[in-house]
Design an enzyme around this catalytic site. Sequence first.
Site, PDB file in Angstrom:
ATOM      1  CB  SER A 228      -5.278   3.236  -2.268  1.00  0.00           C
ATOM      2  OG  SER A 228      -4.709   2.248  -3.059  1.00  0.00           O
TER       3      SER A 228
ATOM      4  CE  LYS B  58      -4.786   7.285  -5.829  1.00  0.00           C
ATOM      5  NZ  LYS B  58      -5.377   6.154  -5.073  1.00  0.00           N
TER       6      LYS B  58
ATOM      7  CB  SER C 216      -2.643   3.327  -5.340  1.00  0.00           C
ATOM      8  OG  SER C 216      -3.935   3.804  -5.043  1.00  0.00           O
TER       9      SER C 216
HETATM   10  N1  GLN Z   1      -3.152  -2.215  -3.313  1.00  0.00           N
HETATM   11  C1  GLN Z   1      -4.474  -2.489  -3.741  1.00  0.00           C
HETATM   12  C2  GLN Z   1      -4.493  -2.728  -5.225  1.00  0.00           C
HETATM   13  O1  GLN Z   1      -3.480  -2.742  -5.804  1.00  0.00           O
HETATM   14  C3  GLN Z   1      -5.384  -1.368  -3.357  1.00  0.00           C
HETATM   15  C4  GLN Z   1      -5.294  -0.216  -4.251  1.00  0.00           C
HETATM   16  C5  GLN Z   1      -6.314   0.838  -3.932  1.00  0.00           C
HETATM   17  O2  GLN Z   1      -6.907   0.869  -2.856  1.00  0.00           O
HETATM   18  N2  GLN Z   1      -6.550   1.692  -4.910  1.00  0.00           N
HETATM   19  O3  GLN Z   1      -5.491  -2.929  -5.827  1.00  0.00           O
END
Ligand code: GLN
Length: 468
Positions: free
Chosen positions: A172, A73, A148
Site C-alpha cells: 500500500s 494517511k 491503499s
Molecule cells: N492491496 C492489499 C490489500 O488489499 C494491500 C493493502 C495494504 O498494503 N494495506 O490488502
Amino acid sequence: MYASIEDVRLRIQSGETVISIVEQYLSKIEENKALNAFIEVFYESVRANAIAVDKKIVAGTAGKLAGVVVAIKDNICYKNHHVSCSSKILSGFESLYTATALQLLLDEDAIVIGRLNCDEFAMGSSNETSAFGPVKNNHNIAFVSGGSSGGSAVAVSAGLCTVALGSDTGGSVRQPASWTGTYGIKPTYGRISRYGLIAYASSFDQIGMFTNSIMDSQLLYTIMAGKDEMDATSSSQPVSKVQNAAHTTFRIGIMTECFEHPGLDAEIKKEILDFVAKLEESGMEVVPVSFPFLDYIVPTYYVLTTAEASSNLSRFDGVHYGYRSDNANGVEETYVLSRSEGFGSEVKRRIMTGTFVLSQGYYDAYYTKAQKVRRVMKNATDTIFSKVDILLLPTTPTTAFEIGAIKDAIQMYLQDIFTVHANITGNPALSMPFKKHSNGMPYGIQIMGDRFSEDKLFLFAKLIEENF
Ligand code: GLN
C-alpha cells in the site's frame, strides 16, 4: 513549489516563514480538491503550529524538520484529531494519542496539514473501497491513484504537502508510489513502531513514507526507525547507519519467476530488463535467482491477513468507537446493525473470509497451512539474500488503470503480486520512480533488501539515480 525537504530548508534559510509555506500548501490543496486526496484539512492546528515553529526558528531552537509539512494517511492517530480509516464505522472518532512514528516527526518540528483518503481500513489496491470515494490520479484524473495509501501518494505527487505517511501491509505504500511517480518505502517489519497505526493485519503492517526524493525518505527513516516501548513487535536492533561510501558495487538479484509472470506488462518488463543489462555492462554483478513460490504469495497473504483482520476489526462493535446504528434495539442488534451499516463491502468480505479460515474444522487446512507456507517463503528469501545484496523487480505488473475498470476481487488482489512478498517475509522494499509508460502513466521500479538492510536500499537507489 516545495518538492523536497531540502527545498523547504533552503526557503526557510532565505527568510521564508513556515506560516507562508503552509498558506501556499493550503491554497494548492484548495485548487486540487477534485483529486479527493484529503479527507480533512487541519486548518486550525496547522496554522497555530506553523506560527509556533516560526517562533522557534527565530529563537534558534527549531528541529530538523522545521517547515516540513506532513500529511497522514487516515489510519494514523494524531491526538485530538479525527481518524476514520476512510470508513463510516469510525465516523466522529477522535484519536486519544499520537502514533509514535508521527510523534518523532513532530519532535523535530514537522507539522501536520491533514489526513488523507485511503482504502477502507487499508484494504484495497486502488483507493476505490474508501467510504469517501476514490482518490484521482493527478497524472490523469480518470485513473486510480493506487492503494491503499492513494491519498498519500497523490498529495506528495501533486505537491499538496512536503511528505506523507502511509502504511504498507501488502504494497500500500509502494504500489501507489509507483503509479504516481513518487518514492515509497516500506521498512523491515518492526523497524518503525506501529503504535498508533490502526491495525489491519498486525504481523504485516508497517508505517512507510512517500516523498519526492530519496534523500527525504532516508531522512524520515532515520528519524522514525527504532525501538518503541509501546510496540512489543518493534525491533531493538540498532538502526544501521547509512554509510555513503560503504558500497559501490552491488550483487543484484533478478527473480526469474517474476519476469516470466504472464500478468507483467510487456513494456514494463522490457524496460526493466534493458535497465538491468545496462547495470551489468557498468560492472555490477547480476545474479539470476529463483523463488518458486510466486503464485502462492497472494493466496497466502489473503488467508493470513483476513484472519488477522477479522480479529483486529472485532473491536468496532458500535459500542466502543464511532458509528452506532440508530435502528438497533438491544446489545446484539447494536453489534449486528452497526457493523452491517458501518463497514463497506470489501471490509465485510475480508472479515467473513478471515472468520472462515479461523473457524473450527478449517483452521488447520487454511490458517496453519498458510503459516507454514509463510515460513517456507521466509527461509527461501533468506537464502536469496545470502547470495545477493538487493533484488530488483517491478513494483507493479501494470500502470494505474481507469477508475471502475477492475470489478473482480481476485483480479484486484493480483495487482499486489510483486509487493506482497516483502510483507510476508518482513523484508524492506522501496519503490522509486522509473519511467513513463507509452500509455502516459508513470511506473516505478522496486528494490527489496535483506531484513534491516535499509541503508543498502537507500545507497543503491541513490547510486542508480545518479549514474543511470
Ligand atoms: N492491496 C492489499 C490489500 O488489499 C494491500 C493493502 C495494504 O498494503 N494495506 O490488502
